[in-house]
Design an enzyme around this catalytic site. Structure first.
Site, short mmCIF file in Angstrom:
data_model
loop_
_atom_site.label_atom_id
_atom_site.label_comp_id
_atom_site.label_asym_id
_atom_site.label_seq_id
_atom_site.Cartn_x
_atom_site.Cartn_y
_atom_site.Cartn_z
N GLY A 1 0.79 -1.22 0.00
CA GLY A 1 0.00 0.00 0.00
C GLY A 1 0.82 1.27 0.00
O GLY A 1 0.28 2.35 -0.19
N CYS B 1 -27.63 -9.87 -15.93
CA CYS B 1 -27.05 -9.51 -17.23
C CYS B 1 -28.03 -9.90 -18.34
O CYS B 1 -28.56 -11.02 -18.35
CB CYS B 1 -25.72 -10.23 -17.43
SG CYS B 1 -25.06 -10.10 -19.10
N CYS C 1 -26.07 -12.94 -20.52
CA CYS C 1 -25.75 -14.25 -19.97
C CYS C 1 -26.57 -14.57 -18.71
O CYS C 1 -26.52 -15.68 -18.21
CB CYS C 1 -24.26 -14.37 -19.66
SG CYS C 1 -23.76 -13.42 -18.21
N CYS D 1 -22.91 -7.59 -18.58
CA CYS D 1 -21.67 -7.74 -17.82
C CYS D 1 -20.61 -6.79 -18.39
O CYS D 1 -20.47 -6.68 -19.62
CB CYS D 1 -21.13 -9.16 -17.97
SG CYS D 1 -22.11 -10.41 -17.16
N CYS E 1 -18.67 -12.93 -19.52
CA CYS E 1 -19.99 -13.01 -20.13
C CYS E 1 -19.97 -14.00 -21.29
O CYS E 1 -20.83 -14.88 -21.40
CB CYS E 1 -20.41 -11.62 -20.61
SG CYS E 1 -22.16 -11.46 -20.99
#
Lengths: 276, 256
Positions: A29, A237, A240, A262, A268
């Protein structure tokens, strides 16, 4: 092919970047300064990510690039072609087959493994930038772990919108020490920052590199009475039928009809293949 | 009784010029000390040295910390000093723009110090903010407005609320009423006096306005060219000035 050194950058530059990467991995970080090079693309197009990818790639790697989850957008296509040309590495659109994935604004839906490296393109690495304009001061705040100001931003969100309205680049605390900007990924992706894969972040214009090593604890900041909520559009979605993936809203005609699909095109397409 | 603040021969020079020279005094809990003098006399330099914003060349500033008793703040590590700066100390700037975050709502401004010391409950932070806005006579329905939408006097009161919310023991004030018109000044002084008395605060008030110290300060220090030329009880110094400069200062006040 022989016109370029492998992966465009010269070996000394790659060495310098790898040193910064190692330091970044050692201090999860923490933003490590590095001598960012001019790349043959404009700032904001992923110059940081490209340099990190160049330093990580080996001839045996299989490379994938996504932009907002999609493999076929301008940014993704041009960066993929860039490394096909300058490194001659194999490329793929399949998340599970890639060894190095460079991404802009998304984490793939497919769970990543220990063999994979995820490289983020970062526009603004400093999470405190718009709260405290002085860089000398923000560095001091990181050094002394003075992160109260980050919560002031979240407080403002709730005061103004009734909830934490920050939807992307949602600040996280890494390994209970550094507050980090996860690049502008949707907050839906924040839980995926705790991953088996090595995650590297490159900011070219700002000349910073940082990292989240595998299995590092990454906590999204919140209030006790307003806990973190990785929200998404409340739809399946349209292509899909997935109900657990991050969706893009697409306007399909001029009468205002819209569909949700998606944002991860590989995920997808894979689901639709499996269903067929 | 241990003094809250014990300043010993504090000196700060800017190259060959003197900021403040050889200043020593003690401040006891609940006491308000006024520092007066003309522009350039070193008042602000002294205050900034005391509050840790400037590094003095010589001297010691002993503060009676809650945990370990009197400690020299100049020899503290920076994290410790900054921690003091947002818990036990408060600094009220002359220009509220220096002390406020102008792009953040009034509530966020008051809540910042709470969040800086670890408050993580939105409801409680907001309650504290409302309570403090009320205490400084700002209507609580202005809590989500930005300070830019406030008048000068309101901004100054907001700055005071923001500073006092963590219950500091020592407040540094740099010309707290500068730039405000007289009726607003009067209200602000009234408010400050009430808060200082009720919370048992100690304060160091720098000003060039003798009326301010007459109302607020228990004791007075007069500065000229970086040196303290006269000290004493406020009424005593103002009614019977000994030093020539203080006499000039007192006689220069306009009578209306």
């Amino acid at each position: 092919m022989t016109d370029y050194n492998f992966a465009y950058l010269d070996e000394q530059t790659k060495r310098m970047i790898r040193r910064a990467l190692l330091k970044g991995v050692a201090i999860p970080g923490y933003q490590v300064p590095f001598a960012s090079r001019e790349m043959p693309m404009p700032y904001g197009w992923g110059t940081g990510g490209v340099q990190v990818s160049a330093a990580c790639l080996t001839p045996d790697d299989r490379f994938k690039v996504i932009d907002q989850g999609a493999d076929d957008t301008t940014n993704a296509v041009s960066i993929r072609k860039f490394f096909e040309k300058t490194a001659g590495v194999a490329v793929t659109e399949k998340t599970s087959e890639a060894t190095v994935i460079q991404t802009r604004h998304r984490i793939p839906e497919t769970v990543l493994s220990e063999e994979q490296i995820l490289v983020y393109q970062v526009p603004i690495p400093e999470p405190l930038r718009f709260l405290e304009p002085k860089e000398t001061e923000t560095r001091k705040m990181h050094a002394l772990e003075e992160y109260g100001l980050m919560h002031v931003k979240l407080y403002e969100d709730i005061a103004r919108h009734g909830e934490i309205a920050t939807a992307y680049a949602y600040p996280v605390k890494v390994e209970e020490r550094y507050v980090m900007d996860p690049s502008p990924i949707p907050k839906f992706d924040n839980p995926k920052l705790e991953s088996a894969a090595l995650q590297l972040f490159g900011a070219g214009r700002e000349q910073r590199i940082y990292a989240v090593p595998p299995y590092t604890r990454v906590v999204s900041l919140d209030f006790d009475d307003h806990p973190f909520d990785p929200s998404k559009a409340d739809h399946p979605c349209a292509l899909c039928g997935a109900e657990d993936s991050y969706l893009d809203e697409v306007i399909v005609d001029d009468t205002g009809r819209r569909m949700f699909v998606c944002s991860d095109t590989d995920f997808c397409a894979g689901r639709r293949e499996d269903a067929a | 009784m241990t003094p809250l603040l014990d300043v010993r021969s504090l000196t700060k020079t800017y190259g060959s010029r003197t900021g403040c020279a050889d200043v020593s005094f003690t401040l006891y809990p609940g006491e308000v000390m006024g520092i007066v003098g003309e522009s350039g006399s070193g008042k602000s330099t002294l205050l900034n040295c005391l509050a840790g914003h400037l590094e003095p060349d010589r001297g010691a500033v002993l503060f009676d910390t809650r945990a370990d008793g009197p400690r020299d703040t100049l020899r503290m590590s920076e994290p410790e000093r900054r921690m003091l700066g947002r818990t036990d100390w408060a600094f009220v700037h002359q220009n509220p723009r220096d002390g406020l975050r102008m792009r953040i709502s009034a509530g966020g401004n008051v809540g910042e110090r709470l969040m800086a010391v670890g408050a993580r409950h939105y409801g409680e932070i907001r309650e504290a903010a409302e309570d403090w806005l009320d205490r400084v006579e700002i209507s609580t329905n202005r809590i989500d407005d930005r300070p830019a939408a406030f008048s000068g006097g309101m901004q100054q009161r907001l700055q005071i609320a923001r500073n006092l919310v963590t219950g500091p023991r020592l407040v540094f004030m740099d010309e707290p009423t500068g730039g405000l018109d007289v009726s607003v000044q009067a209200r602000l002084l009234d408010l400050l006096r009430g808060l200082v008395r009720r919370m048992g605060l100690s304060a160091i008030v720098v000003t060039h306005d003798l009326a301010v110290v007459r109302l607020l300060a228990d004791r007075l220090m007069v500065m000229k060219d970086g040196y303290v030329v006269e000290t004493g009880l406020t009424d005593q110094v103002l009614d019977d000035p000994q030093h020539g400069y203080t006499q000039l200062l007192v006689s220069s006040v306009l009578q209306v």
